[in-house]
Design a protein around this motif. Structure first.
Motif: not given
Ligand SMILES: Nc1nc2c(c(=O)[nH]1)N[C@H]1C(S)=C(S)[C@@H](COP(=O)(O)O)O[C@H]1N2
Ligand SMILES: [Mo]
Length: 364
Positions: A231-242
């Protein structure tokens, strides 16, 4: 249908062009691997099904009598594991070694965590009644199912990791490289869990054994990571799911929908009294009303079945005096806040199909 091939979202021209050559490569791998994998999956399944599932710390009440027993053709309250739709990017079902298995919680957190299998299942285990829906489900389609899940609360675990103020997305990663991200804000008290059990059994390998995410109210491709590893805490503006760079929306709450299960479209039947019946859903708000229209007649309010939880589908039925001739039957549902599903017809891309389900039958 893609569920049978086990390949998600690659049906039709739009999706194929979205997948491009990467999609073609996946296809080849699957063709070469299918025979071996099928038999491995069978052996793994036998092992998994004989494993002992821990008991819930807080069990739910026993299931009520299922109205499907009275209405042949109506979906059951709970979808049996063997009938549950299946979507994945590969046929492969990763193995599981309880001694070496780890779940990491990291990324934008103050307190990264690593849990062993024993540590995970030693946490309080809750039961959750919730449906799962695929964004590729067409109006009236079958890529939906309802189950009683057993698992560990996600909000507690994420809370312990202390997400930084900048984190706004939880990305679930599988051991096979798939990822699905959803807003941290979705953890609003709803029963999102790391599931280890499905309908009283360990998760079947094809549904994510040993652990997967279940986030009530979100389509599977943004939430329901199977074979969960991280489970990785990220940001929508830098990380996108598959699926996001492949043309699907980053935000994907399940849309209110209803489906006629019986009669089946294009069937011919004898005149007389029968039932029109089906299911409707709007997780996490639930369903407050289902209406049925025969031909151009008035909208009639259907009887609703038991509500296990507002995160599950709800069965409905309506008696009908079928008269000789050709008929169309249409259904529409209203959610727990009084909003009726839109009649606007829209395809599955980019965030789920809309429109009322309509069938045609011939009565003789
Ligand atoms: N690891 C992994 N998890 C995944 C997927 C996947 O391809 N790989 N597909 C997602 C999609 S698109 C859906 S709809 C659900 C389907 O879950 P099921 O196969 O148990 O019904 O799983 C989600 N989790
Ligand atoms: Mo999906």
């Amino acid at each position: 249908m893609h569920a049978e091939r086990g390949i998600a979202h690659d049906e039709g021209v739009t999706r194929r062009s979205l997948l491009g050559s990467a999609g073609a490569l996946v296809g080849v791998g699957v063709l070469l691997g299918v025979r071996g994998l099928r038999s491995t999956t069978k052996q793994v399944t036998a092992k998994v099904m004989s494993a002992v599932l821990p008991k819930p710390t807080t069990p739910l009440p026993a299931l009520p009598a299922d109205p499907a027993a009275q209405y042949p053709g109506l979906s059951t309250l709970i979808t049996p594991n063997a009938d549950f739709y299946r979507v994945a990017t590969t046929f492969d079902t990763p193995g599981f070694d309880p001694a070496s298995w780890r779940l990491k919680v990291d990324g934008l957190v103050q307190q990264p965590l690593t849990l062993s299998w024993e540590q995970l299942i030693a946490r309080p285990l809750i039961e959750v009644d919730a449906m799962l829906a695929c964004v590729s489900n067409e109006v009236g389609g079958s890529l939906v199912g309802n189950a009683r899940w057993l698992g560990v609360r996600l909000d507690d675990l994420i809370g312990e990791a202390q997400p930084s103020a900048r984190a706004d997305q939880i990305m679930g990663w599988s051991s096979d490289g798939f990822s699905a991200g959803f807003p941290l804000a979705v953890l609003d008290g709803r029963d999102a869990i790391i599931a280890i059990g499905m309908n009283g059994k360990p998760l079947p390998p094809e549904h994510g054994y040993p652990a997967r995410l279940i986030v009530p109210g979100l389509y599977g491709y943004v939430s329901a990571t199977k074979w969960l590893a991280r489970l990785e805490l990220t940001r929508f503006d830098t990380a996108q799911g598959y699926w996001i760079p492949r043309g699907w929306s980053a935000m994907a709450p399940i849309k209110t929908a209803s489906r006629i299960d019986t009669p089946k479209t294009a069937t011919t039947m004898a005149a007389g009294r029968r039932a029109i019946a089906g299911v409707a859903w709007s997780p996490p708000l639930g369903i407050s009303k289902v209406e049925v229209q025969v031909d151009r007649g008035p909208w009639q309010v259907a009887t609703l079945g038991p509500q296990l939880a507002r995160t599950t589908w709800r069965q409905w039925w309506l008696p009908w005096d079928a008269t000789t001739g050709d008929h169309t039957i249409t259904v529409r549902a209203t959610d727990g806040e009084g909003v009726t599903q839109t009649r606007q017809v829209h395809g599955e891309v980019p965030d789920g199909a809309t429109g009322w389900h309509q069938i045609s039958v011939r009565v003789q």
